[in-house]
Write a protein that holds these residues in place. Sequence first.
Motif, PDB file in Angstrom:
ATOM      1  N   THR A   8     -11.750  14.974  -2.764  1.00  0.00           N
ATOM      2  CA  THR A   8     -10.893  14.097  -1.955  1.00  0.00           C
ATOM      3  C   THR A   8     -11.725  13.020  -1.285  1.00  0.00           C
ATOM      4  O   THR A   8     -12.918  13.207  -1.006  1.00  0.00           O
ATOM      5  N   ALA A  41      -9.732   3.195  -4.809  1.00  0.00           N
ATOM      6  CA  ALA A  41      -8.785   4.311  -4.891  1.00  0.00           C
ATOM      7  C   ALA A  41      -8.324   4.544  -6.325  1.00  0.00           C
ATOM      8  O   ALA A  41      -8.200   5.694  -6.773  1.00  0.00           O
ATOM      9  N   ARG A  86      -9.134   7.868  -8.494  1.00  0.00           N
ATOM     10  CA  ARG A  86      -8.053   8.618  -9.129  1.00  0.00           C
ATOM     11  C   ARG A  86      -8.370   8.867 -10.605  1.00  0.00           C
ATOM     12  O   ARG A  86      -8.157   9.960 -11.118  1.00  0.00           O
ATOM     13  N   GLU A 100      -8.752  12.618  -5.501  1.00  0.00           N
ATOM     14  CA  GLU A 100      -7.595  12.129  -4.762  1.00  0.00           C
ATOM     15  C   GLU A 100      -8.064  11.249  -3.609  1.00  0.00           C
ATOM     16  O   GLU A 100      -8.863  11.679  -2.770  1.00  0.00           O
ATOM     17  N   ARG A 124      -6.970   8.341  -0.506  1.00  0.00           N
ATOM     18  CA  ARG A 124      -5.937   7.760   0.337  1.00  0.00           C
ATOM     19  C   ARG A 124      -6.566   6.591   1.084  1.00  0.00           C
ATOM     20  O   ARG A 124      -7.703   6.685   1.562  1.00  0.00           O
ATOM     21  N   TYR A 183      -6.746   3.766   4.135  1.00  0.00           N
ATOM     22  CA  TYR A 183      -6.383   3.580   5.540  1.00  0.00           C
ATOM     23  C   TYR A 183      -6.731   2.148   5.943  1.00  0.00           C
ATOM     24  O   TYR A 183      -7.891   1.745   5.898  1.00  0.00           O
ATOM     25  N   ILE A 210      -0.763   5.725  -5.260  1.00  0.00           N
ATOM     26  CA  ILE A 210      -1.821   5.774  -4.243  1.00  0.00           C
ATOM     27  C   ILE A 210      -1.248   5.307  -2.910  1.00  0.00           C
ATOM     28  O   ILE A 210      -0.694   4.214  -2.809  1.00  0.00           O
ATOM     29  N   ALA A 211      -1.394   6.139  -1.905  1.00  0.00           N
ATOM     30  CA  ALA A 211      -0.824   5.840  -0.590  1.00  0.00           C
ATOM     31  C   ALA A 211      -1.758   4.943   0.212  1.00  0.00           C
ATOM     32  O   ALA A 211      -2.977   5.124   0.212  1.00  0.00           O
ATOM     33  N   GLU A 257      -1.980   3.741   4.184  1.00  0.00           N
ATOM     34  CA  GLU A 257      -1.453   3.887   5.534  1.00  0.00           C
ATOM     35  C   GLU A 257      -1.920   2.713   6.382  1.00  0.00           C
ATOM     36  O   GLU A 257      -3.118   2.462   6.495  1.00  0.00           O
TER      37      GLU A 257
END
Length: 403
Positions: free
Chosen positions: A6, A20, A24, A29, A31, A33, A119-120, A122
Amino acid sequence: MTKVKTALVVGGGIAGPVAAMALRQAGIEARVYEAYGSTAENVGGGLSIAPNGLAALKVIGADEAVRAIGVPMSSIVMHSWTGKRLASFGGPAGLEPQQFVMRPDLYRALYGEAARRGIAVEHGKRLVSAEHLGSPAAPAGVRAHFADGTTAEADVLIGADGIRSTVRTLIDPGAPKPRYTGLLGFGCLSTGTGLPSTGDAMHMMFGKRAFFGYQVYADGSCGWFANLPHPEPMSWSEANRTSPQEWLRVLTAAFADDRLPVLDILRTADLSQFVAVGGMEDIPRVPNWHRGRMVLIGDAAHATSPSSGQGASLAAESAVQLARCLRDLPAEQAFGAYERLRRERVERIIAAAARTNSNKAAGPVARVLRDALLPTAMKLLAKPEKMAWQFIHPIDWQAPVTV
């Protein structure tokens, strides 16, 4: 030692989504930000994606997203302020042309491609600190703390947070600060110029007082940028306290004596597209790219001046190479391998761009010497083989990375 599963990617600009996607593909994984509360679809001017950048994006299947929004740029034609043609630079044989893109379009394309892959990202997550999990001698991961009071944990933390990187200062509190190059940057789109198309050639001029680059499209519109010598650095916010109309007045005065159609281009500028970047900066060398489970990519690790034409391309290369290393090695060994693959190349490009900036920011006496020497220098440099080392840089994704 276990492999990485991660990752936290700090920074959602250009390097972050590419990293990202590469992670992947490597089975990690990730994420993202992002500090800002919204997307950055209206921030930034024009830039080029070089063949090496497209090749890096192709490794992760993101190159077509860039071609869809780019304008081919197969050569650069250099001029003196008198209008004299100094040289024409083409890419090495067999390579596709560079793609000239507007940064908001590039951001939107890469952000959208990352979202399409699930892919998130935030938003509103401004990093303030980070701590290693486990023992200092054998860190087992990283916990990130954000300004809104939330935290996040992963095996590694990747700083893709730009030239003023917070992650860089967490890795090394004594890390160097950005260096002002002596130039302010501007970009815009002009419409209805009445000028003939320049085809796929970008024209650039060492003006009497400033530097200018432009490419006229088939419909008469024109993408352009200007580099204006200025004694003091100016932040983005400071530059944008001055209106586009006033900056255009300043630029018009700076290019008043030059003999290319710069004034026609400035006169037809679309003010809604005008971008004042502020001071152009670089960092010649970042001593420490990683510590424990934290590592840097993109401008956080190797910030080159926009004059290089390689900033986004180098960020893509580094993102892909870091993902390869983390795929095949435990974190600490992967970070060392990544740095060995990247440092010499990026610092050589940063140094080359710094030499270009010194010519653009030449004072009255240096400008006379520059103009006298440029024709000879351009004849020596305007050879595809001289630039091949920058543009030809294949990445073999399938090849295993070893210590």
